[in-house]
Design a protein around this motif. Sequence first.
Motif, PDB file in Angstrom:
ATOM      1  N   SER A  75      36.136-109.952  19.878  1.00 57.71           N
ATOM      2  CA  SER A  75      36.632-110.059  18.451  1.00 57.71           C
ATOM      3  C   SER A  75      36.109-111.027  17.723  1.00 57.71           C
ATOM      4  O   SER A  75      35.873-112.118  18.102  1.00 57.71           O
ATOM      5  N   LEU A  79      35.823-113.172  13.697  1.00 55.48           N
ATOM      6  CA  LEU A  79      36.386-113.545  12.333  1.00 55.48           C
ATOM      7  C   LEU A  79      35.340-114.169  11.651  1.00 55.48           C
ATOM      8  O   LEU A  79      34.919-115.164  11.803  1.00 55.48           O
ATOM      9  N   ARG A 130      30.807-108.994   8.602  1.00 58.71           N
ATOM     10  CA  ARG A 130      31.876-108.170   9.374  1.00 58.71           C
ATOM     11  C   ARG A 130      31.245-106.844   9.865  1.00 58.71           C
ATOM     12  O   ARG A 130      31.602-106.228  10.694  1.00 58.71           O
ATOM     13  N   LYS A 144      32.426-104.431  17.621  1.00 54.94           N
ATOM     14  CA  LYS A 144      33.351-105.491  17.584  1.00 54.94           C
ATOM     15  C   LYS A 144      34.743-105.348  16.557  1.00 54.94           C
ATOM     16  O   LYS A 144      34.527-104.668  15.729  1.00 54.94           O
ATOM     17  N   ALA A 168      36.425-106.861  13.865  1.00 55.46           N
ATOM     18  CA  ALA A 168      35.762-107.816  12.876  1.00 55.46           C
ATOM     19  C   ALA A 168      36.767-107.834  11.582  1.00 55.46           C
ATOM     20  O   ALA A 168      36.925-106.898  11.144  1.00 55.46           O
ATOM     21  N   ASP A 169      37.030-109.056  11.087  1.00 54.45           N
ATOM     22  CA  ASP A 169      37.609-109.309   9.948  1.00 54.45           C
ATOM     23  C   ASP A 169      36.827-110.224   9.049  1.00 54.45           C
ATOM     24  O   ASP A 169      36.350-111.229   9.653  1.00 54.45           O
ATOM     25  N   PRO A 176      43.881-111.973   8.318  1.00 52.74           N
ATOM     26  CA  PRO A 176      43.375-111.915   9.721  1.00 52.74           C
ATOM     27  C   PRO A 176      44.329-110.947  10.452  1.00 52.74           C
ATOM     28  O   PRO A 176      45.499-111.041  10.288  1.00 52.74           O
ATOM     29  N   LEU A 185      44.419-110.619  13.939  1.00 55.77           N
ATOM     30  CA  LEU A 185      44.757-111.364  15.164  1.00 55.77           C
ATOM     31  C   LEU A 185      45.152-112.768  15.126  1.00 55.77           C
ATOM     32  O   LEU A 185      44.762-113.432  14.192  1.00 55.77           O
ATOM     33  N   LYS A 209      44.116-114.993  17.172  1.00 57.15           N
ATOM     34  CA  LYS A 209      42.973-115.972  17.881  1.00 57.15           C
ATOM     35  C   LYS A 209      41.766-114.808  18.134  1.00 57.15           C
ATOM     36  O   LYS A 209      42.084-113.497  18.407  1.00 57.15           O
ATOM     37  N   TYR A 210      40.638-115.296  17.786  1.00 58.78           N
ATOM     38  CA  TYR A 210      39.416-114.645  17.778  1.00 58.78           C
ATOM     39  C   TYR A 210      38.473-115.277  18.837  1.00 58.78           C
ATOM     40  O   TYR A 210      38.512-116.444  19.105  1.00 58.78           O
ATOM     41  N   ASP A 211      37.707-114.323  19.553  1.00 53.59           N
ATOM     42  CA  ASP A 211      36.608-114.890  20.416  1.00 53.59           C
ATOM     43  C   ASP A 211      35.589-115.699  19.838  1.00 53.59           C
ATOM     44  O   ASP A 211      35.346-116.633  20.180  1.00 53.59           O
ATOM     45  N   ALA A 250      38.947-120.740  18.335  1.00 48.13           N
ATOM     46  CA  ALA A 250      37.866-119.860  19.002  1.00 48.13           C
ATOM     47  C   ALA A 250      37.175-120.076  20.068  1.00 48.13           C
ATOM     48  O   ALA A 250      36.681-121.402  20.187  1.00 48.13           O
TER      49      ALA A 250
END
Length: 321
Positions: free
Chosen positions: A18, A20, A39, A47, A49-50, A73, A75, A77-79, A102
């Motif tokens: 993921s 952001l 994005r 992925k 993606a936002d 967003p 989510l 939390k994003y990776d 992140a």
Amino acid sequence: MTKNTTADILNAINRAESVLVCGHIRPDGDCISSALAVRRICEKLGKIADAVCDCDKPQSFGFLPDYEFFCAPRLKKYDLFIAVDCANEKRLGNYVAFLQSADFSINIDHHPTNDGYCKINRIVPDACSTCAVLYDLFKDEGLIDERVATLLYTGLSTDTGHFMHSNTDDTVFNIAAELCRLGVNVGKINHDIYCNKSLQRIKLTARVIDGIRLYKDGQVALMVIGLDDLAACGCASEDTEGLIDYASSITGVKVSVAMCEQQGGLFRVSFRSVEADVAAAAGAFGGGGHKLAAGCVINGNRYDVEEKVIAAASAAIDKLP
């Protein structure tokens, strides 16, 4: 700080599930286009993606491809967090919390004042725009489709003042030509960027132009956009984007200044010049940017702020050889 090659950036994206992508507060065309382009590239790589900015959704760029994906967003939390066109963490606004949570971060920008706040930092101060940096990063990876090309062209055009600013050179035109070959409809996108204005925006433009004042023997032009001006014309703060160009176009003006009133006694101030170092002028108030285009935010009484920015603009002119 790790390496900042295309391979490093692609490896970081490929490791994440993921992403952001975040631009700066009060986004301009280069910022919004950069965020949406990255994005889409991340999405093409499979992925989640936002793309976000800490602001109301800017309606003036509603014509852009994938604009509907410029949203809140999805989510918690994003990776991976990717900052675009954003010189420091403060300019991320409330989304700095996503950067901090992140697992990894990338910073892609062209501002010389960028302080390299991410794990990978691709900063190219000589580039005309962040979209130009993105083109250079991904041009050989097969990831720039027609939509991405249109987004990159928008950032390229807006950050060069439609190819009129001093940051326009042969590299800029070469990139624009390559983007056209990838499918950009130049006539349509130019019309959408520069001609597709609401009646309210036109009325605000007329009102602001009528109020321009000159100082220092005509070398400094000041325009002030008050909350009352926005209300009278039915406009929002985003509708002030580009108005400073009218002050800059006056014969004899060396530094133009636009003050846009915000809620809470704040003024967003933009400086423009074709020769004077206005980054230093903005820096005196805690702002920054490029030598010929910079900005800051000042708190205070309108007339006190006017005096301060006029003095700063005049000082920049006095330093010219």
